[in-house]
Design a protein around this motif. Structure first.
Motif, PDB file in Angstrom:
ATOM      1  N   UNK A  81       0.744  -1.326  -0.711  1.00 25.46           N
ATOM      2  CA  UNK A  81       0.018   0.022  -0.319  1.00 25.46           C
ATOM      3  C   UNK A  81       1.088   1.447  -0.031  1.00 25.46           C
ATOM      4  N   UNK A  82       0.532   2.077  -0.896  1.00 27.93           N
ATOM      5  CA  UNK A  82       1.374   3.251  -0.800  1.00 27.93           C
ATOM      6  C   UNK A  82       0.503   4.720  -0.691  1.00 27.93           C
ATOM      7  N   UNK A  83      -0.072   5.239   0.255  1.00 32.12           N
ATOM      8  CA  UNK A  83      -0.817   6.249   0.318  1.00 32.12           C
ATOM      9  C   UNK A  83      -1.010   7.807  -1.087  1.00 32.12           C
ATOM     10  N   UNK A  84      -1.327   8.165  -1.124  1.00 32.02           N
ATOM     11  CA  UNK A  84      -1.287   9.741  -2.418  1.00 32.02           C
ATOM     12  C   UNK A  84      -2.016  10.171  -1.800  1.00 32.02           C
ATOM     13  N   UNK A  85      -0.947  11.517  -2.507  1.00 32.18           N
ATOM     14  CA  UNK A  85      -1.449  13.004  -1.931  1.00 32.18           C
ATOM     15  C   UNK A  85      -1.519  13.709  -3.165  1.00 32.18           C
ATOM     16  N   UNK A  86      -2.002  14.615  -3.274  1.00 36.80           N
ATOM     17  CA  UNK A  86      -1.841  15.716  -5.103  1.00 36.80           C
ATOM     18  C   UNK A  86      -0.664  16.093  -5.229  1.00 36.80           C
ATOM     19  N   UNK A  87      -0.424  15.884  -6.391  1.00 36.02           N
ATOM     20  CA  UNK A  87       0.809  16.611  -7.003  1.00 36.02           C
ATOM     21  C   UNK A  87       0.756  17.891  -7.107  1.00 36.02           C
ATOM     22  N   UNK A  88       1.774  18.639  -6.596  1.00 42.71           N
ATOM     23  CA  UNK A  88       2.267  20.147  -7.401  1.00 42.71           C
ATOM     24  C   UNK A  88       1.780  20.550  -8.371  1.00 42.71           C
ATOM     25  N   UNK A  89       1.838  19.445  -9.245  1.00 46.79           N
ATOM     26  CA  UNK A  89       1.908  19.677 -10.924  1.00 46.79           C
ATOM     27  C   UNK A  89       1.051  19.108 -11.610  1.00 46.79           C
ATOM     28  N   UNK A  90      -0.461  18.262 -11.287  1.00 45.78           N
ATOM     29  CA  UNK A  90      -1.029  17.496 -11.583  1.00 45.78           C
ATOM     30  C   UNK A  90      -1.953  19.157 -11.986  1.00 45.78           C
ATOM     31  N   UNK A  91      -2.735  18.703 -13.643  1.00 49.19           N
ATOM     32  CA  UNK A  91      -3.751  19.508 -13.958  1.00 49.19           C
ATOM     33  C   UNK A  91      -4.944  19.130 -14.181  1.00 49.19           C
ATOM     34  N   UNK A  92      -4.981  17.646 -12.864  1.00 52.14           N
ATOM     35  CA  UNK A  92      -6.501  17.091 -12.558  1.00 52.14           C
ATOM     36  C   UNK A  92      -7.057  17.631 -11.693  1.00 52.14           C
TER      37      UNK A  92
END
Ligand code: MUC
Length: 96
Positions: A81-92
């Protein structure tokens, strides 16, 4: 909360075929339900392996744990399991 989950499946060679079939059908039914509920957001086969990469969208780590430990194939899977957080360069903008 989004989590990347990798599942490697290892069914024992000695497991009777009917038991393996039943486990896979039960797993499939639960996977369908969790996808319909939006909890299991992505489910991808890793090419050439009896393994998948998934993204779960749950309210808490406890909920993720409850979902993963309810999977019929869990006794025969290695789960990472890997927790995910928002990437600052994501356009989604809809991802969180
Ligand atoms: O086949 C797999 O990858 C294992 C598991 C995940 C969903 C499902 O139906 O089975």
């Amino acid at each position: 909360m989004l989590f990347h989950v990798r599942m490697n499946v290892n069914l024992p060679a000695a497991m009777p075929a009917e038991e393996a079939t039943r486990l896979k059908l039960d797993e499939k039914a639960l996977a369908h339900r969790l996808q319909e509920e939006g909890k299991w957001r992505h489910l991808w086969r890793i090419a050439g392996q009896y393994a998948n990469v998934s993204v779960f969208d749950v309210d808490s780590v406890d909920e993720l744990h409850a979902l993963l430990t309810s999977l019929p194939l869990l006794p025969y899977m290695q789960v990472e399991v890997m927790p995910l957080c928002r990437h600052p360069s994501s356009i989604r903008l809809d991802d969180r």
